[in-house]
Enzyme design. Structure first.
Site, PDB file in Angstrom:
ATOM      1  CB  THR A 267      -4.868   2.829  -2.265  1.00 34.30           C
ATOM      2  OG1 THR A 267      -4.636   2.713  -0.865  1.00 34.30           O
ATOM      3  CG2 THR A 267      -5.689   4.067  -2.539  1.00 34.30           C
TER       4      THR A 267
ATOM      5  CE  LYS B 294      -2.943   4.997   0.785  1.00 36.62           C
ATOM      6  NZ  LYS B 294      -4.406   5.019   0.760  1.00 36.62           N
TER       7      LYS B 294
ATOM      8  CG  ASP C 172      -1.616   2.077   6.433  1.00 35.60           C
ATOM      9  OD1 ASP C 172      -1.884   0.978   6.970  1.00 35.60           O
ATOM     10  OD2 ASP C 172      -2.464   2.777   5.862  1.00 35.60           O
TER      11      ASP C 172
ATOM     12  CG  ASP D 268      -2.148   0.922   0.986  1.00 37.65           C
ATOM     13  OD1 ASP D 268      -2.345   1.412  -0.148  1.00 37.65           O
ATOM     14  OD2 ASP D 268      -2.862   1.192   1.975  1.00 37.65           O
TER      15      ASP D 268
ATOM     16  CG  ASN E  20      -0.132   4.582   3.592  1.00 38.21           C
ATOM     17  OD1 ASN E  20      -0.800   5.211   4.414  1.00 38.21           O
ATOM     18  ND2 ASN E  20      -0.609   3.549   2.914  1.00 38.21           N
TER      19      ASN E  20
HETATM   20  P1  ATP Z   1      -7.300   4.075   7.953  1.00 37.12           P
HETATM   21  O1  ATP Z   1      -7.087   3.241   9.150  1.00 37.12           O
HETATM   22  O2  ATP Z   1      -8.677   4.608   7.850  1.00 37.12           O
HETATM   23  O3  ATP Z   1      -6.860   3.450   6.695  1.00 37.12           O
HETATM   24  P2  ATP Z   1      -4.880   5.552   8.437  1.00 37.12           P
HETATM   25  O4  ATP Z   1      -4.104   4.385   8.009  1.00 37.12           O
HETATM   26  O5  ATP Z   1      -4.464   6.894   7.930  1.00 37.12           O
HETATM   27  O6  ATP Z   1      -6.418   5.387   8.109  1.00 37.12           O
HETATM   28  P3  ATP Z   1      -3.797   5.728  11.105  1.00 37.12           P
HETATM   29  O7  ATP Z   1      -2.616   4.882  10.830  1.00 37.12           O
HETATM   30  O8  ATP Z   1      -4.509   5.534  12.383  1.00 37.12           O
HETATM   31  O9  ATP Z   1      -4.919   5.561  10.012  1.00 37.12           O
HETATM   32  O10 ATP Z   1      -3.345   7.225  11.004  1.00 37.12           O
HETATM   33  C1  ATP Z   1      -4.244   8.301  11.182  1.00 37.12           C
HETATM   34  C2  ATP Z   1      -3.534   9.614  10.831  1.00 37.12           C
HETATM   35  O11 ATP Z   1      -2.567   9.908  11.842  1.00 37.12           O
HETATM   36  C3  ATP Z   1      -2.762   9.531   9.528  1.00 37.12           C
HETATM   37  O12 ATP Z   1      -3.505  10.072   8.478  1.00 37.12           O
HETATM   38  C4  ATP Z   1      -1.504  10.338   9.768  1.00 37.12           C
HETATM   39  O13 ATP Z   1      -1.631  11.638   9.234  1.00 37.12           O
HETATM   40  C5  ATP Z   1      -1.386  10.428  11.284  1.00 37.12           C
HETATM   41  N1  ATP Z   1      -0.250   9.603  11.728  1.00 37.12           N
HETATM   42  C6  ATP Z   1      -0.175   8.260  11.708  1.00 37.12           C
HETATM   43  N2  ATP Z   1       0.999   7.818  12.173  1.00 37.12           N
HETATM   44  C7  ATP Z   1       1.713   8.929  12.505  1.00 37.12           C
HETATM   45  C8  ATP Z   1       3.041   9.148  13.040  1.00 37.12           C
HETATM   46  N3  ATP Z   1       3.850   8.130  13.322  1.00 37.12           N
HETATM   47  N4  ATP Z   1       3.437  10.427  13.234  1.00 37.12           N
HETATM   48  C9  ATP Z   1       2.613  11.456  12.916  1.00 37.12           C
HETATM   49  N5  ATP Z   1       1.364  11.309  12.423  1.00 37.12           N
HETATM   50  C10 ATP Z   1       0.909  10.077  12.207  1.00 37.12           C
END
Ligand code: ATP
Length: 318
Positions: free
Chosen positions: A203, A159, A175, A157, A162
């Site tokens: 995606t 992109k 992710d 995934d 991520n």
């Molecule tokens: P979904 O689960 O719906 O596919 P996602 O993969 O974006 O969404 P999360 O991994 O929970 O879900 O992340 C949510 C948001 O938090 C992300 O869009 C990102 O901008 C922010 N985020 C995630 N990890 C970090 C990190 N290590 N540092 C800073 N921001 C982060």
């Protein structure tokens, strides 16, 4: 991002999430060891919060996952794959998973903080990138992908959403919920809870053509997505765009995309060698010399692969 269509999964019990024997799932840190700050973002099953380790003052991003919600929506498998894949990684270009812990309601993943948002937003604000900046981010992404593959994982995934940016504007891939484990010879691991090689994940816009043909998706699928990201940095948009997922898939299957006029010829040649329908003929694949063939492409001419790019100053975009 969670899969667009879930493979049929065997029901997984909530106890799997709470496996106390998992190496990362110990009690060297707990909820109370951190001071919590602002929310960094929301996922479908998670909230990510900035946090400070009270013992060391170090900043982290803590991903909090709601156990009941995950079990109810049959996402246990993806949550565990993310944890298991991330815990294999040890690279500056990949978000590191330090500890996991839990309380009654939630699971917590303590991760590297990447406070400068997603590469996606940087592209939205600044694309088209100049060649120096594109080469810089492409090189970082390539090295992080090489590490992921060396650890026996396909990300599946990749992109710009991520690819997060740390405090010095270097990348941190995140992710791993769609990841898959491989045998040493780039073959999918048989059985287990690692996801079928044919399961439909990722995606729409970045999905590889082999996945759409229901063939196994191996390392080459990540090099396809790498090609899409290089295209996007230089043009501002992903190559295969359409109103619906179905139309996007048609375009991918037919390799229907166009370069903008100003696209640098050497980058065009690289992208054309990456966006190849047959994975065995795609640059990055073993038959064509693996990742070294990408490193040796004229696109990276003059780039010093011996330097530690993650210790260099990131280029500043105008
Ligand atoms: P979904 O689960 O719906 O596919 P996602 O993969 O974006 O969404 P999360 O991994 O929970 O879900 O992340 C949510 C948001 O938090 C992300 O869009 C990102 O901008 C922010 N985020 C995630 N990890 C970090 C990190 N290590 N540092 C800073 N921001 C982060």
């Amino acid at each position: 991002t969670l899969p667009i269509k879930q493979p049929t999964s065997s029901s997984t019990a909530v106890t799997d999430l709470d496996d106390p024997n998992h190496p990362l799932h110990h009690h060297r840190r707990t909820v109370n060891d951190f001071e919590y700050g602002h929310a960094l973002g929301e996922g479908s099953y998670s909230t990510v919060i900035a946090a400070k380790d009270k013992k060391t003052d170090k900043q982290y991003a803590i991903k909090k996952l709601d156990k009941a919600h995950i079990v109810k929506n049959d996402k246990v498998k993806y949550v565990m794959i993310e944890r298991d894949a991330l815990s294999r990684m040890n690279h500056l270009g990949i978000v590191k998973l330090y500890w996991t812990f839990r309380d009654n309601r939630s699971l917590y993943y303590v991760l590297d903080l990447a406070p400068n948002g997603e590469l996606y937003s940087l592209i939205r604000r600044k694309a088209p990138f100049d060649m120096e900046t594109t080469r810089f981010y492409a090189a970082e992404l390539l090295l992080a992908l090489e590490h992921i593959h060396d650890k026996g994982v396909v990300h599946r995934d990749i992109k710009p959403e991520n690819i997060l940016l740390d405090d010095n504007m270097h990348i941190k891939i995140t992710d791993f919920g769609s990841a898959k484990f491989l045998e040493q010879d780039n073959k999918p691991v048989a059985g287990g809870t690692t996801g079928s090689s044919r399961s439909f994940v990722g995606t729409a816009e970045y999905v590889s053509p082999e996945l759409l043909r229901s063939e196994p998706t191996l390392k080459e699928a990540d090099w396809w997505a790498f090609g899409c990201v290089v295209f996007q940095m230089l043009s501002g948009k992903s190559p295969f765009k359409a109103a619906t997922d179905y139309l996007i898939f048609q375009k991918i299957k037919n390799l229907e995309y166009e370069f903008p006029d100003a696209f640098p010829p050497v980058a065009k040649d690289l992208v054309q060698r990456l966006l190849v329908l047959a994975p065995e003929k795609r640059l990055g694949g073993e038959a064509l010399g693996g990742v070294d063939a990408i490193k040796n492409h004229a696109f990276f001419q003059g780039f010093d692969w011996q330097q530690d790019i993650f210790k260099q100053t990131a280029p500043e975009l105008a």
